[in-house]
Write a protein that holds these residues in place. Structure first.
Motif, mmCIF file in Angstrom:
data_model
loop_
_atom_site.group_PDB
_atom_site.id
_atom_site.type_symbol
_atom_site.label_atom_id
_atom_site.label_comp_id
_atom_site.label_asym_id
_atom_site.label_seq_id
_atom_site.Cartn_x
_atom_site.Cartn_y
_atom_site.Cartn_z
ATOM 1 N N TYR A 1 -6.389 -13.837 8.737
ATOM 2 C CA TYR A 1 -6.015 -13.216 7.470
ATOM 3 C C TYR A 1 -6.979 -13.587 6.342
ATOM 4 O O TYR A 1 -7.193 -12.785 5.417
ATOM 5 C CB TYR A 1 -4.593 -13.609 7.089
ATOM 6 N N ALA A 2 -7.571 -14.766 6.407
ATOM 7 C CA ALA A 2 -8.515 -15.180 5.366
ATOM 8 C C ALA A 2 -9.739 -14.276 5.352
ATOM 9 O O ALA A 2 -10.248 -13.906 4.282
ATOM 10 C CB ALA A 2 -8.918 -16.632 5.567
ATOM 11 N N THR A 3 -10.216 -13.915 6.545
ATOM 12 C CA THR A 3 -11.383 -13.040 6.628
ATOM 13 C C THR A 3 -11.021 -11.607 6.285
ATOM 14 O O THR A 3 -11.780 -10.908 5.595
ATOM 15 C CB THR A 3 -11.987 -13.091 8.042
ATOM 16 N N ALA A 4 -9.873 -11.152 6.765
ATOM 17 C CA ALA A 4 -9.464 -9.772 6.514
ATOM 18 C C ALA A 4 -9.212 -9.522 5.034
ATOM 19 O O ALA A 4 -9.653 -8.512 4.473
ATOM 20 C CB ALA A 4 -8.215 -9.448 7.330
ATOM 21 N N GLY A 5 -8.508 -10.428 4.388
ATOM 22 C CA GLY A 5 -8.177 -10.251 2.980
ATOM 23 C C GLY A 5 -6.869 -9.512 2.802
ATOM 24 O O GLY A 5 -6.507 -8.641 3.615
ATOM 25 N N ALA A 6 -6.165 -9.833 1.746
ATOM 26 C CA ALA A 6 -4.843 -9.259 1.510
ATOM 27 C C ALA A 6 -4.893 -7.750 1.318
ATOM 28 O O ALA A 6 -3.999 -7.014 1.752
ATOM 29 C CB ALA A 6 -4.200 -9.919 0.284
ATOM 30 N N GLY A 7 -5.952 -7.263 0.672
ATOM 31 C CA GLY A 7 -6.046 -5.831 0.403
ATOM 32 C C GLY A 7 -6.121 -5.005 1.663
ATOM 33 O O GLY A 7 -5.422 -3.993 1.801
ATOM 34 N N ILE A 8 -6.955 -5.418 2.610
ATOM 35 C CA ILE A 8 -7.102 -4.672 3.858
ATOM 36 C C ILE A 8 -5.825 -4.763 4.696
ATOM 37 O O ILE A 8 -5.386 -3.771 5.298
ATOM 38 C CB ILE A 8 -8.317 -5.193 4.648
ATOM 39 N N VAL A 9 -5.224 -5.934 4.737
ATOM 40 C CA VAL A 9 -3.978 -6.095 5.494
ATOM 41 C C VAL A 9 -2.898 -5.175 4.933
ATOM 42 O O VAL A 9 -2.217 -4.453 5.682
ATOM 43 C CB VAL A 9 -3.508 -7.562 5.466
ATOM 44 N N LEU A 10 -2.743 -5.172 3.620
ATOM 45 C CA LEU A 10 -1.729 -4.321 2.996
ATOM 46 C C LEU A 10 -2.039 -2.844 3.215
ATOM 47 O O LEU A 10 -1.130 -2.051 3.476
ATOM 48 C CB LEU A 10 -1.646 -4.632 1.500
ATOM 49 N N ALA A 11 -3.315 -2.479 3.129
ATOM 50 C CA ALA A 11 -3.696 -1.079 3.331
ATOM 51 C C ALA A 11 -3.340 -0.611 4.735
ATOM 52 O O ALA A 11 -2.842 0.507 4.927
ATOM 53 C CB ALA A 11 -5.193 -0.903 3.072
#
Length: 276
Positions: free
Chosen positions: A117-127
């Motif tokens: 999740y640190a690499t992905a980032g909250a924005g991409i996960v939420l999207a």
């Protein structure tokens, strides 16, 4: 019940209420063309200027499917099918069908648990989660909702209903070749989506409501996409990545045991007077 009420009050409703596999094919092809090409006319000018990865996911992937969701709702409403689609299923499931739900849910949880999740980032996960909701709703309403309903209205056995709904669901993904995906990965994806479609049909049967395969499907795509793109380090990641193989085996084996048929009222022949 009056047969005119059962078939519908206009020619549009009577046409679709008689059901049939070829009408299911028409519905799937029409949906695919509408969701693939209509949003491009309005969203195309905005895509080139997007630099944020999360925004690109929402605009290029999520928005067209969200438009497809709206089209499906309007289509079902025009037929008077919303209550049929989202109400209780007309045929009960069997206990063994829960295995399809359990397998799918297990690997969805494992996929989410093995994302960096640190690499992905909250924005991409939420999207991807938002986009996954659109995917789950659109593809399940279309194939486990409309297609299943059309097949049942034509009086087909549930094994045939499951096979056709899964086959049409898989066929939609063949279009990925037009976006540059190679032949072999596409063929593997077709096998997986067919088996996954069988699992979603079993989820529909055993839970008794369309909302549950929608939610199960909605957690599948984002968990696979995110785990594939941003895998966390550790032995559990490799095991989670094997989920597609397990789903393929489960779907192909479990379809053998599908039984049953939904009884439909006999409709009058074209030109015949309706019975009261």
């Amino acid at each position: 019940m009056n047969d005119v009420v059962a078939l519908g009050t206009n020619g549009w409703q009577r046409f679709w209420n008689r059901g049939g596999w070829w009408k299911a094919l028409i519905a799937v092809v029409a949906y695919y063309l509408i969701y693939q090409y209509v949003p491009l006319w309005t969203l195309g000018p905005f895509v080139g200027g997007l630099t944020d990865p999360a925004a690109k996911i929402l605009v290029t992937t999520g928005a067209p499917i969200a438009f497809g969701c709206l089209v499906l709702i309007v289509f079902a409403w025009s037929l008077g099918w919303l209550r049929e689609l989202f109400g209780r299923q007309p045929i009960r499931g069997r206990g063994w069908m829960w295995s399809a739900v359990a397998i799918t849910l297990l690997f969805n949880v494992l996929h989410f648990a093995t994302i960096d999740y640190a690499t992905a980032g909250a924005g991409i996960v939420l999207a991807w989660i938002i986009t996954g909701l659109f995917i789950g709703f659109a593809e399940e309403v279309l194939t486990r909702g409309l297609v299943v309903n059309l097949m049942r209205k034509a009086g087909h056995r549930e094994l045939t209903v499951a096979l056709v709904s899964a086959a049409l669901f898989a066929a939609m993904h063949a279009g990925n070749m037009f976006s540059g995906q190679a032949l072999l990965p596409t063929l593997v994806q077709l096998v997986y989506t067919f088996a996954f479609g069988i699992c979603m049909y079993l989820a529909l049967r055993v839970t008794g409501a369309l909302i549950w395969p929608i939610l199960l499907h909605a957690t599948t795509d984002p968990s696979i996409f995110l785990q594939s793109a941003y895998p966390a380090a550790g032995p559990l990641t490799g095991f989670a990545a094997s989920g597609n193989i397990v789903v393929i085996i489960a779907g192909l084996v479990l379809l053998i045991f599908i039984r049953g048929r939904v009884a439909v009222p006999e409709a009058p022949r074209d030109g015949a007077l309706p019975r009261s």
